[in-house]
Write an enzyme that holds these catalytic residues in place. Structure first.
Site, PDB file in Angstrom:
ATOM      1  N   SER A  82      34.065  13.359  23.532  1.00 17.93           N
ATOM      2  CA  SER A  82      32.870  13.758  22.095  1.00 17.93           C
ATOM      3  C   SER A  82      33.996  13.275  21.170  1.00 17.93           C
ATOM      4  O   SER A  82      35.349  13.006  21.649  1.00 17.93           O
ATOM      5  CB  SER A  82      32.444  15.025  21.867  1.00 17.93           C
ATOM      6  OG  SER A  82      32.566  15.940  21.515  1.00 17.93           O
TER       7      SER A  82
ATOM      8  N   SER B 259      30.978  19.354  15.459  1.00 18.14           N
ATOM      9  CA  SER B 259      31.799  19.959  16.673  1.00 18.14           C
ATOM     10  C   SER B 259      31.035  20.866  16.363  1.00 18.14           C
ATOM     11  O   SER B 259      30.725  22.413  16.237  1.00 18.14           O
ATOM     12  CB  SER B 259      33.623  20.702  16.206  1.00 18.14           C
ATOM     13  OG  SER B 259      33.802  21.252  17.176  1.00 18.14           O
TER      14      SER B 259
ATOM     15  N   LYS C 261      40.181  21.371  20.965  1.00 17.24           N
ATOM     16  CA  LYS C 261      40.340  22.011  19.579  1.00 17.24           C
ATOM     17  C   LYS C 261      40.946  21.860  18.758  1.00 17.24           C
ATOM     18  O   LYS C 261      42.278  22.062  20.080  1.00 17.24           O
ATOM     19  CB  LYS C 261      38.891  22.687  19.571  1.00 17.24           C
ATOM     20  CG  LYS C 261      37.541  22.997  20.209  1.00 17.24           C
ATOM     21  CD  LYS C 261      37.258  22.111  19.813  1.00 17.24           C
ATOM     22  CE  LYS C 261      35.205  21.769  20.243  1.00 17.24           C
ATOM     23  NZ  LYS C 261      34.620  20.626  19.607  1.00 17.24           N
TER      24      LYS C 261
ATOM     25  N   SER D 266      33.901  15.348  18.258  1.00 16.83           N
ATOM     26  CA  SER D 266      34.231  16.293  17.947  1.00 16.83           C
ATOM     27  C   SER D 266      35.860  16.628  16.854  1.00 16.83           C
ATOM     28  O   SER D 266      35.765  17.655  16.314  1.00 16.83           O
ATOM     29  CB  SER D 266      34.340  18.390  18.641  1.00 16.83           C
ATOM     30  OG  SER D 266      34.950  17.560  20.068  1.00 16.83           O
TER      31      SER D 266
END
Length: 267
Positions: free
Chosen positions: A67, A231, A124, A69
């Protein structure tokens, strides 16, 4: 699919057949006779599976970014390597830490099991460590009352889900000596309150339309995506327990769409 578990089952199965043949079966075969296929193939694959299992479990593990994010640091389609021992040696499958090495530090990019569904891996940036107070008001990030400096670094655009261009602004953020790029879209709300889940220890956070304040509980970490307005992260689903940590992302080793990214160190 739980690949580490599948790999462990294959390792135990092939290793068990190798041991069975080594200590018992080969002594019962006629001299010069060939090994049955169900012994030959497992014995051939056992060393390979053992090497892959050890590498993935204790040294490095590959992941693919699914993705946007973490744009602009990581792009969709990046294949990355994760250091499995940076945050301690853990038992395979159970993910139980048996040897301490280092703890995650603010500003590092971490891979972990998604708290709401541990079968899914997330990536992250670590923003808060146990005991920290993380504040995000009007798109300004602060940790323990100290604003994190974000210097403007031009505009940025990317394609979202292959359908539309997203125009946003890029900033250079510096956290505890870790310097990296983030995206902020000032046309987006500070936080989408309707998307905030009822996560464990939510009472450690307060939310309003300007943002949030969270105090990180012991044994937990707070993460954000570098694409701040694109995100799903700790703002919405809560803290990352220490038991869910997989490792530290450190290198982009492949990208089919952009070969220039190969060998890029993850900041």
């Amino acid at each position: 699919m739980n690949f580490p578990l599948v790999l462990l089952i294959l390792l135990v199965t092939t290793g068990g057949i190798w041991l069975l043949d080594h200590f018992f079966l080969k002594h019962r075969r006629a001299a010069g006779s060939d090994e049955p296929w169900w012994i030959e193939y497992p014995k051939s694959f056992f060393p390979i599976i053992l090497i892959v299992f050890c590498l993935r479990s204790f040294l490095v593990e590959p992941f693919k970014i699914p993705s946007g994010s973490m744009i602009p640091t990581l792009l969709v389609g990046d294949f990355i390597l994760v250091n499995k021992y940076a945050y301690g040696i853990r038992l395979p499958v159970a993910n139980l830490k048996i040897i301490d090495v280092n703890e995650p530090q603010r500003g590092e990019v971490m891979v972990f099991r998604f708290p709401e569904d541990p079968s899914i891996d997330y990536i992250k940036r670590v923003i808060g460590v146990p005991g920290d107070m993380v504040t995000y008001r009007n798109k300004q990030l602060s940790v323990n009352g100290v604003p994190i400096q974000a210097e403007p670094n031009g505009d940025y655009k990317y394609i979202e889900s292959g359908l539309a261009y997203i125009y946003t602004e890029r900033y250079r953020e510096n956290m505890d000596g870790n310097e990296y790029s983030i995206l902020i879209n000032h046309e987006m709300p500070n936080i989408q309150l309707s998307a905030v889940h009822n996560f464990p220890r939510r009472d450690h956070c307060t939310f309003d339309h300007s943002g949030f304040v969270c105090t990180i509980p012991e044994g937990n970490y707070f993460t954000l995506g570098d694409n701040r307005d694109g995100s799903s992260d700790s703002r919405y689903w809560g803290f990352v327990p220490e038991s869910h940590i997989i490792g530290k992302a450190f290198l982009i080793w492949w990208n089919f769409n952009d070969l220039s990214r190969i060998g890029t160190k993850i900041q």
